[in-house]
Design an enzyme around this catalytic site. Structure first.
Site, PDB file in Angstrom:
ATOM      1  CG  LEU A  12      -1.954  -1.136   1.293  1.00 22.94           C
ATOM      2  CD1 LEU A  12      -2.732  -1.054   2.604  1.00 22.94           C
ATOM      3  CD2 LEU A  12      -2.915  -1.092   0.106  1.00 22.94           C
ATOM      4  N   GLY A  13       2.028   1.206   0.583  1.00 24.33           N
ATOM      5  CA  GLY A  13       2.874   2.395   0.646  1.00 24.33           C
ATOM      6  C   GLY A  13       4.097   2.129   1.508  1.00 24.33           C
ATOM      7  N   GLY A  15       7.519   4.285   3.705  1.00 29.14           N
ATOM      8  CA  GLY A  15       8.021   5.553   4.210  1.00 29.14           C
ATOM      9  C   GLY A  15       9.326   5.365   4.943  1.00 29.14           C
ATOM     10  CG  MET A  17       9.132   5.149  11.055  1.00 27.03           C
ATOM     11  SD  MET A  17      10.486   4.868  12.185  1.00 27.03           S
ATOM     12  CE  MET A  17       9.780   3.644  13.267  1.00 27.03           C
ATOM     13  CB  VAL A  20       1.631   0.260   5.005  1.00 25.26           C
ATOM     14  CG1 VAL A  20       0.222  -0.173   5.420  1.00 25.26           C
ATOM     15  CG2 VAL A  20       2.240   1.149   6.078  1.00 25.26           C
ATOM     16  CE  LYS A  35       4.563   2.403  10.131  1.00 21.57           C
ATOM     17  NZ  LYS A  35       4.217   3.681  10.783  1.00 21.57           N
ATOM     18  CG  ASP A 128       4.520  13.088  11.991  1.00 20.24           C
ATOM     19  OD1 ASP A 128       4.662  14.252  11.564  1.00 20.24           O
ATOM     20  OD2 ASP A 128       4.851  12.086  11.344  1.00 20.24           O
TER      21      ASP A 128
END
Length: 414
Positions: A12-13, A15, A17, A20, A35, A128
């Site tokens: 899904l994506g 980043g 960290m 996902v 995640k 955040d």
């Protein structure tokens, strides 16, 4: 591929960290968002602790406006969190290239403020809050996600973050975050104020060409009146946004519930909202125009009277004034521009070589590469196809050269 009992469906994506995935939980036959911590982050105790803190933070709360955590585990030499699979769009996509209607923007801000109030009441500060961490469902409900750097009020827990660390996304960070000071619930409400400003005006209240310029703007500059920048006419709402962007936490809303209550009042038809400390911008536009016009007329009148009343000085035969006129005060010489800071060289190498290097989102070349930078804090990112993205914030000092050697991790190793 599996992590624990979860069967990966698709990515899904990704980043800083982790990655996902959409995954299937065969035990109860439901879709989850999984995640997974990036393998190159597992070697860092700080990142592992931060990743697990996300699970602990949102696992202990239950609210319709906050994503639900189901499970946390370890597999393939990494850590994963199974959470609620959300259908919808992140707010940054909803806001892309447009401003939102006032009622739509305020409605979403009310939901975020109420969700934050719930989290804050349980000792959790998100730290955040930004549009990409707010999901808008097809039912127009919001869900807060990504508590990866949340701070939990737990006196028995060891300190996870060193004093002075800067965590968050620069353009949505409050002054206290920029200065490395303690963040609390009012820090999250500041970020919500930035989002409200952006939704209604199409621009952010603070900006700059790099992180240093953004931080300078956040800590020292006052935002423009949102009504002067945007195309909406709601004085009470504009004042609410300016209040939430106050430099000092004590001048902002002290709880999400208080902010939500005033947001609701802004939408009542004939309401006048009075904030605790009236802001200079609370005067209406028409009143300001009348005052400016009156001041201009007074200046013209005084000037005309002065011209008629003050006699012309007699001249002596030599053409000099017969009376001593006051000597004009010399104009102070402008202060000299501060000397520019000496440049340092950031020498970036990587294994393998050829990675693209970005500094504060600006492309600087491929590794190996030497980059001239003024002393300060920078966000450095390396990209290479088939490898995980590497990203970190670096403090560049006044030394002649700062070496940076990055070992990139191949995605195929996952």
């Amino acid at each position: 591929m599996k992590y624990g009992r979860y069967e990966i469906i698709k990515e899904l994506g990704r980043g800083t960290m982790g990655v996902v995935y959409q995954a299937h939980d065969p035990q109860i036959d439901r879709m989850v968002a999984l995640k997974v911590l990036r393998p190159d982050r597992v070697v860092s105790r700080d990142f592992v602790a931060r990743f697990l803190r996300e699970a602990k933070a949102i696992g202990r709360i239950s609210h319709a406006g906050i994503v639900t955590v189901y499970d946390v585990g370890q597999d393939h030499d990494t850590i994963y969190i199974a959470m609620e699979y959300l259908e919808g769009r992140p707010l940054n996509e909803v806001m892309k290239d447009r401003t939102l209607p006032v009622d739509e923007a305020v409605g979403m801000c009310i939901q975020v403020a109420e969700a934050l109030d719930y989290a804050h009441s349980r000792g959790i500060t998100h730290r955040d809050i930004k549009p990409s961490n707010i999901i808008l469902t097809p039912e127009n409900r919001i869900k807060l996600t990504d508590f990866g750097i949340a701070r939990i009020e737990d006196p028995d827990a060891a300190q996870q973050t060193q004093a002075g660390d800067i965590l968050g996304t620069p353009v949505y960070m409050a002054p206290e975050q920029v200065l490395g000071q303690k963040a609390d619930g009012r820090t999250d409400l500041y970020a919500l104020g930035v989002i409200a400003y952006e939704m209604l005006t199409g621009r952010r209240p603070f900006g700059g060409g790099n992180i240093a310029a953004i931080f300078q703007s956040i800590t020292h500059q006052s935002p423009q009146d949102p009504m002067a920048v945007g195309d909406f006419d709601n004085r009470a709402l504009a004042d609410l946004i300016l209040k939430s962007l106050s430099k000092k936490p004590q001048a902002r809303f002290q709880s999400g519930a208080a902010m939500s209550d005033v947001l609701k009042q802004c939408m009542t038809r004939d309401s006048t909202v009075f904030l605790e400390k009236p802001l200079p911008t609370q005067k209406t536009t028409s009143t300001r125009k009348k005052m400016v016009a009156l001041a201009a007329l007074l200046c013209l009148a005084v000037g005309a009277i002065g011209y008629m009343v003050i006699p012309k000085p007699d001249r002596s035969p030599a053409g000099r004034p017969a009376v001593d006129l006051p000597t004009p005060t010399p104009t102070a010489a402008p202060e000299p521009e501060p000397a520019p800071l000496p440049l340092s060289t950031l020498s970036v190498t990587s294994t393998p070589t050829g990675a693209q290097v970005f500094v504060d989102s600006l492309f600087k070349g491929n590794t190996p590469v030497d980059i001239s930078l003024s002393p300060g804090r920078y966000e450095v990112r390396l990209n290479l196809p088939e490898y995980y993205e590497w990203e970190a914030q670096l403090q560049i000092g006044e030394t002649d050269s700062t070496p940076l050697d990055v070992r990139l991790i191949a995605i195929s190793q996952n």
